[in-house]
Design a protein around this motif. Sequence first.
Motif, PDB file in Angstrom:
ATOM      1  N   SER A   1       0.821  -1.220   0.000  1.00 36.80           N
ATOM      2  CA  SER A   1       0.000   0.000   0.000  1.00 36.80           C
ATOM      3  C   SER A   1       0.852   1.265   0.000  1.00 36.80           C
ATOM      4  O   SER A   1       0.371   2.324  -0.421  1.00 36.80           O
ATOM      5  N   GLN A   2       2.087   1.186   0.472  1.00 33.91           N
ATOM      6  CA  GLN A   2       2.957   2.351   0.529  1.00 33.91           C
ATOM      7  C   GLN A   2       4.156   2.164  -0.391  1.00 33.91           C
ATOM      8  O   GLN A   2       4.619   1.040  -0.607  1.00 33.91           O
ATOM      9  N   TYR A   3       4.637   3.283  -0.900  1.00 32.86           N
ATOM     10  CA  TYR A   3       5.780   3.243  -1.799  1.00 32.86           C
ATOM     11  C   TYR A   3       7.016   2.874  -0.987  1.00 32.86           C
ATOM     12  O   TYR A   3       7.322   3.517   0.014  1.00 32.86           O
ATOM     13  N   PRO A   4       7.744   1.842  -1.376  1.00 39.07           N
ATOM     14  CA  PRO A   4       8.892   1.411  -0.566  1.00 39.07           C
ATOM     15  C   PRO A   4      10.046   2.404  -0.650  1.00 39.07           C
ATOM     16  O   PRO A   4      10.357   2.929  -1.722  1.00 39.07           O
ATOM     17  N   ALA A   5      10.660   2.667   0.481  1.00 41.02           N
ATOM     18  CA  ALA A   5      11.817   3.564   0.543  1.00 41.02           C
ATOM     19  C   ALA A   5      13.068   2.748   0.842  1.00 41.02           C
ATOM     20  O   ALA A   5      13.004   1.585   1.256  1.00 41.02           O
ATOM     21  N   ALA A   6      14.200   3.348   0.621  1.00 43.91           N
ATOM     22  CA  ALA A   6      15.462   2.666   0.875  1.00 43.91           C
ATOM     23  C   ALA A   6      15.625   2.393   2.365  1.00 43.91           C
ATOM     24  O   ALA A   6      15.020   3.058   3.221  1.00 43.91           O
ATOM     25  N   GLU A   7      16.463   1.442   2.678  1.00 45.47           N
ATOM     26  CA  GLU A   7      16.690   1.065   4.069  1.00 45.47           C
ATOM     27  C   GLU A   7      17.236   2.247   4.858  1.00 45.47           C
ATOM     28  O   GLU A   7      18.108   2.976   4.389  1.00 45.47           O
ATOM     29  N   SER A   8      16.685   2.453   6.066  1.00 42.21           N
ATOM     30  CA  SER A   8      17.052   3.554   6.972  1.00 42.21           C
ATOM     31  C   SER A   8      16.710   4.923   6.392  1.00 42.21           C
ATOM     32  O   SER A   8      17.210   5.950   6.867  1.00 42.21           O
ATOM     33  N   SER A   9      15.866   4.945   5.362  1.00 38.30           N
ATOM     34  CA  SER A   9      15.461   6.224   4.776  1.00 38.30           C
ATOM     35  C   SER A   9      14.234   6.751   5.494  1.00 38.30           C
ATOM     36  O   SER A   9      13.343   5.996   5.879  1.00 38.30           O
ATOM     37  N   ASP A  10      14.204   8.098   5.688  1.00 42.94           N
ATOM     38  CA  ASP A  10      13.050   8.727   6.315  1.00 42.94           C
ATOM     39  C   ASP A  10      12.228   9.524   5.309  1.00 42.94           C
ATOM     40  O   ASP A  10      11.435  10.388   5.684  1.00 42.94           O
ATOM     41  N   LEU A  11      12.433   9.217   4.006  1.00 40.97           N
ATOM     42  CA  LEU A  11      11.679   9.930   2.976  1.00 40.97           C
ATOM     43  C   LEU A  11      10.210   9.538   3.019  1.00 40.97           C
ATOM     44  O   LEU A  11       9.873   8.353   2.974  1.00 40.97           O
ATOM     45  N   PRO A  12       9.307  10.509   3.104  1.00 34.26           N
ATOM     46  CA  PRO A  12       7.873  10.214   3.089  1.00 34.26           C
ATOM     47  C   PRO A  12       7.376  10.053   1.639  1.00 34.26           C
ATOM     48  O   PRO A  12       6.839  10.989   1.037  1.00 34.26           O
ATOM     49  N   LEU A  13       7.527   8.886   1.091  1.00 33.71           N
ATOM     50  CA  LEU A  13       7.164   8.673  -0.316  1.00 33.71           C
ATOM     51  C   LEU A  13       5.672   8.484  -0.527  1.00 33.71           C
ATOM     52  O   LEU A  13       5.195   8.521  -1.656  1.00 33.71           O
ATOM     53  N   GLY A  14       4.936   8.273   0.548  1.00 36.13           N
ATOM     54  CA  GLY A  14       3.483   8.235   0.443  1.00 36.13           C
ATOM     55  C   GLY A  14       2.941   6.894  -0.014  1.00 36.13           C
ATOM     56  O   GLY A  14       3.652   5.902  -0.171  1.00 36.13           O
ATOM     57  N   ASN A  15       1.623   6.924  -0.230  1.00 36.82           N
ATOM     58  CA  ASN A  15       0.920   5.709  -0.632  1.00 36.82           C
ATOM     59  C   ASN A  15       1.032   5.482  -2.141  1.00 36.82           C
ATOM     60  O   ASN A  15       1.215   6.421  -2.920  1.00 36.82           O
TER      61      ASN A  15
END
Length: 379
Positions: free
Chosen positions: A153-167
Amino acid sequence: AIHHSTQHGATGDDDGIALEMVKRKHFVYPWISVAAGMEMSEITSEEVAITHGIKEEIVRNHVRSELEKQTDVMSLPWAILSFVLYALMLLNGETLHLNNAIESAIDYDIEQNTRFAFSEPQFAGHKHYQDVNSYADFWSWMRKGFVPVVLPSQYPAAESSDLPLGNLSDFETGRYLWHNLKLGPIRLARESTGIQPCANDRVASAHNITCTAGPAIDLDLAVVESQVSLGDFREDKVATAWLLDEAQAQDMIRRLEEERWLNERTTQVRVSMLLYNGGLDLLVLTHVTFLFAKSGRIWKMINHQSTNLKPYPGVDSCTWQVLFYMQVASLIFTECKEILATASQKRYNIRLTLTSYMNFWNAVDWAYIGASLACLGIW
């Protein structure tokens, strides 16, 4: 003494005459009679032809045998042509390499990415579907491994990333491995069995043991893919669950685990999804199957059923198939012609016709014709 010697000589002559009167068939030329003990004597072909002659039937059989051998040799190019046409038809009509490419990609993703048994801080999952050895393991794999990968359901971000990539958008949630469109929800189906008498009634009664029937697939030995793909799956349709998205799937899995959807009567579970790859024009049905043996072991397997929705994208793609079945039609005509010729020689006596016509190579021809027509019918 002279009289006795004369009688002895006369007896020896009689034995020789009697020996010459005993005739035997020659081992090489059985129509020639020879004296006893001379069955293996050497007779030249000139002597046979001039002195003894050759029976007409033997000459006819020899000529017929040579003609049959000539026919077999002359049919060899047709056999090679059949093999070449079939190979070209298969290579141009089937997309086996594409089917294998997408099926291998799905296998790899499920095996490597649908993980459970995570360690803190939830980055590394140490087990995959082959490590499911209990009911709890299955629900852990579904909740932690399968659903987040297949129904994200959410866009996957890189490991240890705090980017809010959203749904993810509706378009993105409807895709699997970027290029595959998910058709419909994920199906979670089971096969259940009933109660049956135990092997030892006295022990079962003493210890209050309840025995259930085994699965439709024989699980006494290692399971092979053909057993799962072609085996009978008696789905308990009332218990089938449909997983639409991640939130609904997590709620459904929690409810099914609470209801003990998996129990001692469960013999098989299939997690199925239907995909369509637009770039390859392939429709793929994937099953992740769990088989619960009476021994207590859980067998796991991924199997696929894939097909090309447009097998003839152009005229050239069906050319080899047309040529192949033209060659099959030619073979049918030749065999029918031979049958009619044999029937005419045997005065249309069915038994004599079949006896004379049916040999090993004619049987091979009809088996080849039958297999070719069966392939056409299935296609």
